[in-house]
Design a protein around this motif. Structure first.
Motif, PDB file in Angstrom:
ATOM      1  N   ALA A  82      -5.647  -6.363   1.927  1.00 60.09           N
ATOM      2  CA  ALA A  82      -5.346  -5.149   1.172  1.00 60.09           C
ATOM      3  C   ALA A  82      -4.547  -4.163   2.020  1.00 60.09           C
ATOM      4  CB  ALA A  82      -6.639  -4.506   0.672  1.00 60.09           C
ATOM      5  N   PHE A  83      -4.908  -4.019   3.295  1.00 56.49           N
ATOM      6  CA  PHE A  83      -4.131  -3.145   4.180  1.00 56.49           C
ATOM      7  C   PHE A  83      -2.705  -3.661   4.340  1.00 56.49           C
ATOM      8  CE2 PHE A  83      -8.056  -1.169   5.906  1.00 56.49           C
ATOM      9  CZ  PHE A  83      -7.649   0.151   5.837  1.00 56.49           C
ATOM     10  N   ALA A  84      -2.557  -4.963   4.519  1.00 56.21           N
ATOM     11  CA  ALA A  84      -1.221  -5.531   4.688  1.00 56.21           C
ATOM     12  C   ALA A  84      -0.355  -5.281   3.460  1.00 56.21           C
ATOM     13  CB  ALA A  84      -1.322  -7.028   4.971  1.00 56.21           C
ATOM     14  N   HIS A  85      -0.965  -5.299   2.296  1.00 56.73           N
ATOM     15  CA  HIS A  85      -0.206  -5.113   1.057  1.00 56.73           C
ATOM     16  C   HIS A  85       0.029  -3.637   0.731  1.00 56.73           C
ATOM     17  CE1 HIS A  85       1.305  -5.962  -2.927  1.00 56.73           C
ATOM     18  NE2 HIS A  85       0.392  -5.161  -3.445  1.00 56.73           N
ATOM     19  N   PRO A  88       1.116  -1.078   4.954  1.00 57.48           N
ATOM     20  CA  PRO A  88       1.626  -1.887   6.064  1.00 57.48           C
ATOM     21  C   PRO A  88       1.814  -1.093   7.358  1.00 57.48           C
ATOM     22  CG  PRO A  88       3.296  -1.622   4.347  1.00 57.48           C
ATOM     23  CD  PRO A  88       2.031  -1.041   3.830  1.00 57.48           C
ATOM     24  N   ASP A  89       2.049   0.218   7.244  1.00 53.32           N
ATOM     25  CA  ASP A  89       2.188   1.026   8.456  1.00 53.32           C
ATOM     26  C   ASP A  89       0.876   1.078   9.240  1.00 53.32           C
ATOM     27  OD1 ASP A  89       1.282   2.398   6.185  1.00 53.32           O
ATOM     28  OD2 ASP A  89       1.688   4.354   7.105  1.00 53.32           O
ATOM     29  N   LEU A  90      -0.232   1.218   8.542  1.00 51.76           N
ATOM     30  CA  LEU A  90      -1.535   1.189   9.222  1.00 51.76           C
ATOM     31  C   LEU A  90      -1.862  -0.219   9.699  1.00 51.76           C
ATOM     32  CD1 LEU A  90      -3.742   3.529   6.984  1.00 51.76           C
ATOM     33  CD2 LEU A  90      -2.656   4.045   9.168  1.00 51.76           C
ATOM     34  N   HIS A  91      -1.522  -1.216   8.909  1.00 53.67           N
ATOM     35  CA  HIS A  91      -1.793  -2.608   9.277  1.00 53.67           C
ATOM     36  C   HIS A  91      -1.049  -2.987  10.558  1.00 53.67           C
ATOM     37  CE1 HIS A  91      -1.565  -7.063   8.942  1.00 53.67           C
ATOM     38  NE2 HIS A  91      -2.825  -6.889   8.574  1.00 53.67           N
ATOM     39  N   ALA A  92       0.110  -2.402  10.787  1.00 52.38           N
ATOM     40  CA  ALA A  92       0.885  -2.691  11.993  1.00 52.38           C
ATOM     41  C   ALA A  92       0.177  -2.197  13.250  1.00 52.38           C
ATOM     42  CB  ALA A  92       2.269  -2.054  11.886  1.00 52.38           C
ATOM     43  N   GLU A  93      -0.756  -1.260  13.115  1.00 51.31           N
ATOM     44  CA  GLU A  93      -1.509  -0.729  14.261  1.00 51.31           C
ATOM     45  C   GLU A  93      -2.713  -1.598  14.637  1.00 51.31           C
ATOM     46  OE1 GLU A  93      -0.594   1.834  16.051  1.00 51.31           O
ATOM     47  OE2 GLU A  93       1.021   2.539  14.761  1.00 51.31           O
ATOM     48  N   PHE A  94      -3.077  -2.556  13.792  1.00 47.20           N
ATOM     49  CA  PHE A  94      -4.273  -3.356  14.046  1.00 47.20           C
ATOM     50  C   PHE A  94      -4.224  -4.112  15.376  1.00 47.20           C
ATOM     51  CE2 PHE A  94      -5.785  -3.788   9.344  1.00 47.20           C
ATOM     52  CZ  PHE A  94      -5.891  -2.418   9.263  1.00 47.20           C
ATOM     53  N   GLY A 131     -15.767   0.444   0.617  1.00 49.77           N
ATOM     54  CA  GLY A 131     -15.410  -0.783  -0.079  1.00 49.77           C
ATOM     55  C   GLY A 131     -14.045  -0.721  -0.729  1.00 49.77           C
ATOM     56  N   THR A 132     -13.263   0.307  -0.402  1.00 57.92           N
ATOM     57  CA  THR A 132     -11.932   0.446  -0.981  1.00 57.92           C
ATOM     58  C   THR A 132     -10.886   0.623   0.115  1.00 57.92           C
ATOM     59  OG1 THR A 132     -12.146   2.835  -1.185  1.00 57.92           O
ATOM     60  CG2 THR A 132     -12.762   1.529  -3.095  1.00 57.92           C
ATOM     61  N   VAL A 133      -9.665   0.205  -0.195  1.00 59.99           N
ATOM     62  CA  VAL A 133      -8.524   0.401   0.696  1.00 59.99           C
ATOM     63  C   VAL A 133      -7.495   1.193  -0.086  1.00 59.99           C
ATOM     64  CG1 VAL A 133      -6.652  -0.744   1.941  1.00 59.99           C
ATOM     65  CG2 VAL A 133      -8.944  -1.721   1.973  1.00 59.99           C
ATOM     66  N   GLY A 134      -6.968   2.236   0.522  1.00 63.74           N
ATOM     67  CA  GLY A 134      -5.979   3.069  -0.138  1.00 63.74           C
ATOM     68  C   GLY A 134      -6.620   4.285  -0.770  1.00 63.74           C
TER      69      GLY A 134
END
Length: 182
Positions: A82-85, A88-94, A131-134
């Motif tokens: 869900a983060f990747a979709h 993506p800016d936050l997912h890039a920090e993982f 339990g939610t993303v976004g």
């Protein structure tokens, strides 16, 4: 077991019965309705390919950020997708956070050391607890029943996914705790 006398001759004389006709029509209707719903046959290449292993780095990062060691790997996978979709800016920090998680001990220390990746760390914690993303209309629920926010009351209440016992069930005294808190 033998067929009673006279039944077999009666069956042969009747031909198609109403019951037989309805069974045949029902079966054909069911098959026709499910024709497009059947999964595609697996190709030999797909059958030969090994199952993809779930990425354990995000699960380890989630353990470090939440302090919980019993997180569900399937939920972790859904949160990361869900983060990747959605973000993506936050997912890039993982990956940065995964590296930091190996260098510091404790969730507070990891958040303090995160620097520019702190919003991503806080978003991961938020996702596990809610339990939610976004946010807003673009938010995606990845887990409701198993969200960490439900754990603080799970000894007496189940998540409010349906009415527990009729009108005004919540006005009754809560049940006794099931387990002791440490």
């Amino acid at each position: 077991m033998s067929i009673p006398e006279g039944v077999e001759e009666n069956r042969q004389r009747q031909g198609l019965t109403r019951r037989g006709f309805l069974l045949a029509v029902g079966s054909v209707s069911l098959l026709a309705a499910c024709r497009d719903k059947a999964p595609a046959a697996a190709t030999p290449a797909a059958a030969a390919a090994p199952a993809a292993k779930a990425d354990t780095a995000f699960l380890g990062l989630s353990h470090a950020l939440t302090g919980k060691n019993d997180l569900d790997p399937a939920t972790a996978e859904r949160i990361e997708r869900a983060f990747a979709h959605l973000q993506p800016d936050l997912h890039a920090e993982f990956p940065t956070l995964v590296t930091l998680a190996g260098q510091v001990t404790g969730a507070q220390a990891l958040i303090a050391a995160a620097g520019d990746a702190k919003p991503a760390a806080l978003a991961i914690i938020t996702a596990w607890y809610t339990g939610t993303v976004g946010k807003g209309v673009h938010a995606v629920t990845v887990s409701y029943r198993d969200a960490l926010m439900q754990r603080c009351v799970d000894d007496g209440l189940s998540p409010p996914t349906y009415a527990q016992g009729g009108p005004a069930w919540w006005t009754a005294a809560p049940p006794a705790p099931i387990r002791a808190r440490a």
